[in-house]
Design a protein around this motif. Structure first.
Motif, mmCIF file in Angstrom:
data_model
loop_
_atom_site.group_PDB
_atom_site.id
_atom_site.type_symbol
_atom_site.label_atom_id
_atom_site.label_comp_id
_atom_site.label_asym_id
_atom_site.label_seq_id
_atom_site.Cartn_x
_atom_site.Cartn_y
_atom_site.Cartn_z
ATOM 1 N N LEU A 1 43.353 42.597 43.820
ATOM 2 C CA LEU A 1 44.364 43.651 43.172
ATOM 3 C C LEU A 1 45.774 43.653 44.049
ATOM 4 O O LEU A 1 46.890 43.405 43.283
ATOM 5 N N ALA B 1 47.945 39.966 43.839
ATOM 6 C CA ALA B 1 47.811 39.784 42.658
ATOM 7 C C ALA B 1 49.006 40.484 41.929
ATOM 8 O O ALA B 1 49.711 39.987 42.138
ATOM 9 N N PHE C 1 48.384 34.149 41.792
ATOM 10 C CA PHE C 1 48.040 35.621 41.728
ATOM 11 C C PHE C 1 47.104 35.263 40.649
ATOM 12 O O PHE C 1 46.478 36.231 40.528
ATOM 13 N N VAL D 1 43.773 37.268 39.670
ATOM 14 C CA VAL D 1 43.452 37.693 38.133
ATOM 15 C C VAL D 1 41.915 37.035 37.797
ATOM 16 O O VAL D 1 40.907 38.080 37.032
ATOM 17 N N LEU E 1 39.536 39.371 40.154
ATOM 18 C CA LEU E 1 39.170 40.747 39.203
ATOM 19 C C LEU E 1 38.355 40.196 37.832
ATOM 20 O O LEU E 1 37.841 41.060 37.635
ATOM 21 N N ARG F 1 34.503 41.886 37.292
ATOM 22 C CA ARG F 1 34.848 43.388 37.001
ATOM 23 C C ARG F 1 33.297 44.228 36.569
ATOM 24 O O ARG F 1 32.407 43.819 36.332
#
Length: 407
Positions: free
Chosen positions: A249, A252, A287, A291, A294, A298
């Motif tokens: 996070l 990003a 970036f 992502v 992430l 999750r």
């Protein structure tokens, strides 16, 4: 030239000045603002990162131990990235290659610092036999705050600003000359065109020569980094992120801001990719990778505090039983007994007679089957390493009374 001269003579409605110098001398010792802010950022990151790591179950002082590994790697990596992408400053006709080692004069690339710093962190985690993901997650917010502090060094160096502007928060950039000797407006013109650039050892000319008022991109990045730090702290506490997701996070969030801030800068970009500044391209790629990470991870929650300490952790791991940041909630793996003295169980599971499943102790030992002692809110429970190991070796899979769940 005409535009610059008009800015020098036209009164500005609102702006803020750049510092008069970026270095001070105490005898033969040079105190450089850039280096001081970098050091301050590192110190704050270690202190705050250490507290966040302990809250996740790590050993006190461990972040300081790891800093010995990752900080040197990070500084070397940051300098290498800068020298590679701006090699014309150090190599070629009229250049001094030894200046490539003058890290105190400024010039660190964040991507090189993060990449090699991560290598140093990995080596340190292997040395202390602890998992790397909780360490990286604990350091995410402190790292980006350290970057924000480091940007103040760019302010004192009078560097990394954007185009000419009439915005009320424009940065006044002055000509700098050796010992503040008089300078002409021509001193404001950078040899390659674009933004003026001066040595950090210079001070403002006497009398002052204003080159212009520019976009303070260093300030934009400083404020953006602080916003990302606040987002990280909130998301980590709200969703109890783990498995490296907090660090992803951070990556990003930082790169999302770096793309548009980098596009505002007018200092010469000596390395271009697809017609874009190399830092913009790298930010976009990183970036996207962050992502993807992430999304792929999750649902991964925060690690069990006992696992965070690792096999090389302290003999006694202190865990706050009040369910504050870093402590597991009731029902989660690694949860401590609740204040009513009930052992944590999985939702929907049947009541278990834990006393009957405990391995019998030697005859001289009395086993208390009344359940674990009541823990008041705010009490710190100390789990001895031998208790954890005994629970881990229980073939029945039952947790030792008062110890963390081994589900």
């Amino acid at each position: 030239m005409l535009e610059l001269r008009s800015l020098v003579t036209t009164p500005l409605l609102a702006s803020f000045p750049s510092p008069s110098r970026g270095v001070w001398y105490v005898g033969p010792l040079a105190l450089r603002a850039y280096a001081l802010f970098i050091i301050a950022g590192i110190v704050i990151a270690v202190i705050w990162g250490g507290k966040r790591y302990v809250a996740r179950g790590g050993a006190p002082g461990r972040i300081g131990d790891l800093a010995v590994w990752c900080v040197p790697f990070g500084l070397v990596g940051g300098r290498l990235y800068h020298v590679i992408t701006d090699h014309e400053l150090y190599f070629g006709a009229g250049r001094n290659p030894w200046k490539a080692f003058a890290i105190w004069e400024g010039g660190l690339g964040i991507w090189g610092a993060v990449a090699l710093g991560a290598v140093g962190l990995w080596l340190g985690c292997r040395h202390y036999k602890i998992p790397m993901a909780p360490v990286a997650d604990a350091l995410a917010a402190p790292l980006i705050v350290a970057q924000a502090i480091g940007r103040l060094g760019n302010y004192f160096n009078q560097e990394l600003f954007g185009s000419l502007t009439t915005l009320p928060w424009g940065l006044e950039v002055f000509a700098r000359t050796p010992d503040g000797v008089p300078a002409a407006v021509d001193a404001c013109i950078f040899p390659g065109g674009g933004a003026p650039e001066f040595s950090t050892t210079y001070i403002k000319a006497t009398p002052e020569v204003l080159c212009g008022t520019y976009q303070p991109t260093f300030l934009y990045e400083l404020l953006w980094n602080l916003l990302v730090a606040a987002l990280i702290v909130w998301a980590d506490k709200r969703f109890r992120l783990g498995g490296g997701r907090v660090f992803a996070l951070y990556v990003a969030g930082y790169t999302a801001g770096r793309v548009w801030i980098e596009a505002l800068r007018i200092d010469p970009a000596r390395t271009m990719v697809f017609g874009l500044r190399v830092n913009i391209v790298v930010s976009i790629v990183v970036f996207v990778l962050a992502v993807i990470f992430l999304i792929a991870r999750r649902g991964v929650k925060r690690e069990d505090p006992v696992l965070v300490a690792g096999t090389g952790g302290a003999d006694d791991v202190q865990i706050d039983a009040t369910n504050t940041d870093g402590a597991p909630h009731a029902g989660e793996q690694g949860a401590l007994p609740d204040p009513d003295g009930d052992l944590p169980t999985e939702p929907g599971s049947q009541d278990v007679d834990y006393a009957s499943e405990v391995d019998p102790e030697p005859a001289a030992t009395t086993v208390d089957t009344a359940g674990p002692p009541r823990q008041d809110a705010g009490t710190t429970v100390v789990i001895s390493k031998d208790v954890v190991e005994r629970g881990a070796g229980d073939d029945s899979g039952a947790a030792a009374p008062g110890g963390p769940s081994r589900d």
